[in-house]
Motif scaffolding. Structure first.
Motif, PDB file in Angstrom:
ATOM      1  N   TYR A 447       0.872  -1.079  -0.086  1.00 15.65           N
ATOM      2  CA  TYR A 447       0.108   0.109   0.219  1.00 15.65           C
ATOM      3  C   TYR A 447       0.851   1.287  -0.053  1.00 15.65           C
ATOM      4  N   ASN A 448       1.943   1.284   0.798  1.00 15.95           N
ATOM      5  CA  ASN A 448       2.793   2.458   0.972  1.00 15.95           C
ATOM      6  C   ASN A 448       3.442   2.725  -0.375  1.00 15.95           C
ATOM      7  N   LEU A 449       3.817   1.639  -0.884  1.00 12.51           N
ATOM      8  CA  LEU A 449       4.324   1.773  -2.340  1.00 12.51           C
ATOM      9  C   LEU A 449       3.326   2.254  -3.183  1.00 12.51           C
ATOM     10  N   VAL A 450       2.214   1.854  -3.413  1.00 15.07           N
ATOM     11  CA  VAL A 450       1.184   2.273  -4.468  1.00 15.07           C
ATOM     12  C   VAL A 450       0.997   3.700  -4.117  1.00 15.07           C
ATOM     13  N   GLU A 451       0.744   4.132  -2.803  1.00 18.35           N
ATOM     14  CA  GLU A 451       0.409   5.680  -2.405  1.00 18.35           C
ATOM     15  C   GLU A 451       1.608   6.459  -2.980  1.00 18.35           C
ATOM     16  N   CYS A 452       2.937   5.883  -2.807  1.00 17.84           N
ATOM     17  CA  CYS A 452       4.100   6.870  -3.156  1.00 17.84           C
ATOM     18  C   CYS A 452       4.135   7.061  -4.492  1.00 17.84           C
ATOM     19  N   ILE A 453       3.643   5.782  -5.200  1.00 14.72           N
ATOM     20  CA  ILE A 453       3.706   5.974  -6.861  1.00 14.72           C
ATOM     21  C   ILE A 453       2.690   7.054  -7.341  1.00 14.72           C
ATOM     22  N   ARG A 454       1.267   6.963  -6.536  1.00 12.67           N
ATOM     23  CA  ARG A 454       0.389   7.909  -6.776  1.00 12.67           C
ATOM     24  C   ARG A 454       0.741   9.432  -6.529  1.00 12.67           C
ATOM     25  N   ILE A 455       1.475   9.589  -5.477  1.00 10.50           N
ATOM     26  CA  ILE A 455       1.840  10.902  -5.154  1.00 10.50           C
ATOM     27  C   ILE A 455       2.716  11.471  -6.180  1.00 10.50           C
ATOM     28  N   SER A 456       3.852  10.629  -6.648  1.00 15.16           N
ATOM     29  CA  SER A 456       4.970  10.716  -7.518  1.00 15.16           C
ATOM     30  C   SER A 456       4.078  11.115  -8.885  1.00 15.16           C
ATOM     31  N   THR A 457       3.030  10.287  -9.440  1.00 15.19           N
ATOM     32  CA  THR A 457       2.623  10.339 -10.572  1.00 15.19           C
ATOM     33  C   THR A 457       1.707  11.631 -10.707  1.00 15.19           C
ATOM     34  N   VAL A 458       1.109  12.043  -9.457  1.00  7.57           N
ATOM     35  CA  VAL A 458       0.280  13.418  -9.669  1.00  7.57           C
ATOM     36  C   VAL A 458       1.224  14.430  -9.931  1.00  7.57           C
ATOM     37  N   LEU A 459       2.441  14.582  -9.408  1.00  5.92           N
ATOM     38  CA  LEU A 459       3.265  15.580  -9.735  1.00  5.92           C
ATOM     39  C   LEU A 459       3.888  15.304 -11.479  1.00  5.92           C
ATOM     40  N   LEU A 460       3.981  14.229 -11.523  1.00  5.92           N
ATOM     41  CA  LEU A 460       4.782  13.865 -13.046  1.00  5.92           C
ATOM     42  C   LEU A 460       3.734  14.006 -13.886  1.00  5.92           C
ATOM     43  N   GLN A 461       2.560  14.421 -13.769  1.00  4.93           N
ATOM     44  CA  GLN A 461       1.488  14.732 -14.856  1.00  4.93           C
ATOM     45  C   GLN A 461       1.850  15.961 -15.499  1.00  4.93           C
ATOM     46  N   ALA A 462       2.524  16.824 -14.980  1.00  2.95           N
ATOM     47  CA  ALA A 462       2.976  18.031 -15.798  1.00  2.95           C
ATOM     48  C   ALA A 462       4.244  17.719 -16.769  1.00  2.95           C
ATOM     49  N   PHE A 463       5.037  16.903 -16.317  1.00  5.21           N
ATOM     50  CA  PHE A 463       6.277  16.466 -17.175  1.00  5.21           C
ATOM     51  C   PHE A 463       5.713  15.676 -18.517  1.00  5.21           C
ATOM     52  N   MET A 464       5.181  14.284 -17.866  1.00  2.80           N
ATOM     53  CA  MET A 464       4.980  13.284 -18.902  1.00  2.80           C
ATOM     54  C   MET A 464       3.371  12.957 -18.708  1.00  2.80           C
ATOM     55  N   PRO A 465       2.666  13.781 -19.430  1.00  4.91           N
ATOM     56  CA  PRO A 465       1.103  13.557 -18.993  1.00  4.91           C
ATOM     57  C   PRO A 465       0.667  11.994 -19.659  1.00  4.91           C
ATOM     58  N   ASP A 466       1.129  11.601 -20.729  1.00  8.13           N
ATOM     59  CA  ASP A 466       0.750  10.067 -21.130  1.00  8.13           C
ATOM     60  C   ASP A 466       1.101   8.987 -20.012  1.00  8.13           C
ATOM     61  N   THR A 467       2.291   9.135 -19.655  1.00  5.91           N
ATOM     62  CA  THR A 467       2.671   8.169 -18.861  1.00  5.91           C
ATOM     63  C   THR A 467       1.937   8.325 -17.355  1.00  5.91           C
ATOM     64  N   ALA A 468       1.691   9.553 -17.103  1.00  3.59           N
ATOM     65  CA  ALA A 468       0.900   9.483 -15.734  1.00  3.59           C
ATOM     66  C   ALA A 468      -0.464   9.125 -15.956  1.00  3.59           C
ATOM     67  N   SER A 469      -1.123   9.298 -17.034  1.00  2.00           N
ATOM     68  CA  SER A 469      -2.246   8.592 -17.178  1.00  2.00           C
ATOM     69  C   SER A 469      -2.443   7.138 -17.274  1.00  2.00           C
ATOM     70  N   ASN A 470      -1.441   6.522 -17.904  1.00  2.00           N
ATOM     71  CA  ASN A 470      -1.006   5.089 -17.936  1.00  2.00           C
ATOM     72  C   ASN A 470      -0.694   4.575 -16.346  1.00  2.00           C
ATOM     73  N   ILE A 471      -0.224   5.442 -15.780  1.00  2.00           N
ATOM     74  CA  ILE A 471       0.135   4.672 -14.344  1.00  2.00           C
ATOM     75  C   ILE A 471      -1.177   4.642 -13.544  1.00  2.00           C
ATOM     76  N   PHE A 472      -2.033   5.886 -13.663  1.00  3.89           N
ATOM     77  CA  PHE A 472      -3.069   6.156 -12.899  1.00  3.89           C
ATOM     78  C   PHE A 472      -3.976   4.994 -13.284  1.00  3.89           C
ATOM     79  N   ARG A 473      -4.193   4.602 -14.654  1.00  4.57           N
ATOM     80  CA  ARG A 473      -4.949   3.246 -14.989  1.00  4.57           C
ATOM     81  C   ARG A 473      -4.315   2.246 -14.567  1.00  4.57           C
ATOM     82  N   GLN A 474      -3.199   1.788 -14.478  1.00  3.71           N
ATOM     83  CA  GLN A 474      -2.509   0.879 -13.878  1.00  3.71           C
ATOM     84  C   GLN A 474      -3.028   0.514 -12.422  1.00  3.71           C
ATOM     85  N   ILE A 475      -2.824   1.709 -11.654  1.00  2.00           N
ATOM     86  CA  ILE A 475      -2.960   1.552 -10.374  1.00  2.00           C
ATOM     87  C   ILE A 475      -4.341   1.718  -9.772  1.00  2.00           C
TER      88      ILE A 475
END
Ligand code: MSP
Length: 508
Positions: A447-475
């Protein structure tokens, strides 16, 4: 979470059939900042466009046997197509051939003429056609244009002049009182010491020797100097001096003009003086970034040292290109571009650190819990440091974005991802999985790992929008906004999806 407005611009590009990765640099940075500010809740207006007038275009059109307008119409979509391929989220695309822009430039010119800031005289001097720049003899380097090293030629013609000398002291005073106006500081010092303080000479702002430009409406054998035409885009695009100036009233002054270092001179001398003369506020910041270079040389059409950026996108994906450009070059400096450096970043950062983390985490959740991840809150000492790093990430990234330290902002995010990979090595989930009594601890770790991935991805959206959507979908989360970053444990227990590879390692 409604915040202030944020108006950000790129320079307007010379239309071209041959853009290279260096051209993408300014726009990817601006797009990332625009996206980040939107996520922060700002009301963002992001403008880019094309700079379509001038002798150079006229010449090319003649060579191609078409009118200049036909020539630019045929290639202007190339810029739009490139920005689409790069996921550039501009709000407005301005063309200097737009009727609104043309009329506004004519009104600006007339206003400055009527108030005595523009006057008629005779121009005798040296002109570099490719750079659309006038030079004095002393400014030449070995008799050539100091910017591009090409030949200059003598021109002598009746012309209008802009009294920039009158504003020299006012400009120096403004720069002194607004230490953030020109950045980085090295460029500010260069502008002040090499250009402004030695003395500003009035500049020639009209030409009669060619036609492809905005006509001075009260003296139509003159066309407006391209830089007066081009710089005005930042306000004409908002409707300044038009019937509907709502956008202008809302968004001007610009919060950030981001430009390459070779054009900072125009943006920090001519542009602020035009605005002062018009009685308008000055932009809050003009930032001059460095160049992408290949083997020490600026990537450029004339050197021929480039590929179409869409080839890199096709081979490696848009986010790898965005990431590379943002991460590799410390803001303000030049940075070397090479395909092998791009591949190193893909393998080292994107595949190894980010891709691997997401893949391993989702893989383990599927393997040990049939895809279901839940916080059982069996926390141990080792979790605290990770949780603290996750919670402090947004402030660090936001500060670096505000300081325009984009590379550092990405590094902050990757530091957390790296800590997550270390957390996996330290907590050894595969050993926990062997012990029935440790199931809840294992669930907590995942759970801690997924939450950290989520937090990082929320911020990554600005830099790599497609990858961020992909990660949100995966988790499998819809907790993607910045207001979910203040607390650890926002991720709702749920079933993750199958892991998909985010970035393939590029062998060889
Ligand atoms: N039309 C003018 C700008 C007028 S703004 C009122 C112009 N256009 S450009 O097409 O030549 O450049 C557009 C942007 O691309 C500039 O910010 C320029 O610095 C950037 N780059 C072009 N080549 C570059 C590199 N090799 N590296 C990084 N950026 C460079 O200038």
């Amino acid at each position: 979470m409604s915040k202030d407005k944020f108006y950000i611009t790129t320079p307007i590009y010379y239309p071209s059939a041959n853009f290279h990765i260096g051209h993408c640099y300014t726009t990817i940075i601006a797009d990332t900042i625009a996206r980040y500010k939107r996520l922060e809740g700002y009301d963002v207006f992001f403008m880019t466009g094309t700079d379509e007038h001038g002798q150079k275009i006229e010449k090319k059109a003649t060579e191609a046997g078409v009118s200049p307008k036909e020539y630019v119409d045929a290639i202007v979509d190339n810029a739009k197509d490139l920005w689409r391929a790069l996921n550039i989220s501009y709000d407005k695309f301005i063309r200097t051939t737009d009727t609104q822009h043309v009329l506004v430039v004519q009104k600006i010119f007339k206003k400055l003429y009527e108030q005595g800031d523009i006057y008629k005289g005779e121009y005798k001097g040296l002109y570099c056609t490719p750079c659309e720049s006038f030079w004095t003899k002393t400014q030449l380097v070995d008799g050539k244009c100091p910017d591009c090293g090409r030949d200059v030629h003598e021109v002598s013609e009746e012309a209008y002049f802009f009294k920039i000398s009158k504003y020299q002291d006012k400009l120096v005073d403004y720069i002194d009182k607004h230490p953030d106006f020109i950045e980085p500081i090295s460029r500010k010092n260069e502008m002040l010491n090499n250009f402004i303080k030695p003395g500003l000479e009035d500049i020639c702002v009209s030409r009669t020797s060619f036609d492809w430009g905005i006509k001075v409406d009260f003296d139509p054998k003159h066309v407006v100097y391209v830089w007066i035409d081009a710089l005005s885009n930042y306000i004409s695009g908002l409707g300044y001096l038009t019937e509907d100036d709502t956008l202008f009233k809302k968004y001007w002054p610009a919060d950030l003009h981001i430009v390459g270092k070779e054009i900072i001179r125009f943006h920090t001398i001519i542009w602020p003086i035009m605005l002062m003369a018009l009685g308008l506020d000055l932009p809050k910041k003009v930032y001059g970034h460095g160049w992408l270079v290949i083997g020490g040389n600026k990537i450029s059409k004339s050197l021929g040292n480039y590929k179409d950026p869409r080839e890199y996108i096709a081979s490696y994906g848009v986010d790898a290109v965005r990431y590379f450009v943002l991460r590799e070059v410390p803001m303000g400096n030049d940075g070397n571009f090479s395909e092998s450096a791009l591949i190193n970043r893909i393998n080292g950062d994107l595949a190894n650190i980010l891709g691997n983390l997401v893949n391993r985490t989702i893989g383990m959740i599927n393997k040990y819990f049939n895809g279901y991840v839940e916080n059982k809150k069996i926390n141990e000492e080792i979790d605290n440091k990770l949780i603290e790093s996750a919670l402090s990430l947004k402030n660090k990234v936001s500060k670096n974005i505000d300081d325009l330290d984009i590379s550092l902002a990405l590094e902050n995010i990757f530091d957390l991802l790296r800590s997550c990979n270390k957390y996996i090595d330290d907590t050894t989930p595969w050993i926990l999985a062997k012990d029935e009594n440790k199931k809840d601890r294992l669930a907590t770790v995942l759970y801690n790992l997924v939450e950290c991935i989520r937090i990082s991805t929320v911020l990554l959206q600005a830099f790599m929008p497609d990858t961020a959507s992909n990660i949100f979908r995966q988790i499998n989360t819809n907790k993607t906004t910045f207001d979910t970053l203040d607390r650890f444990g926002v991720y709702d227990s749920s079933n993750v999806n199958k892991a998909e590879v985010l970035f393939r390692r590029i062998e060889d």
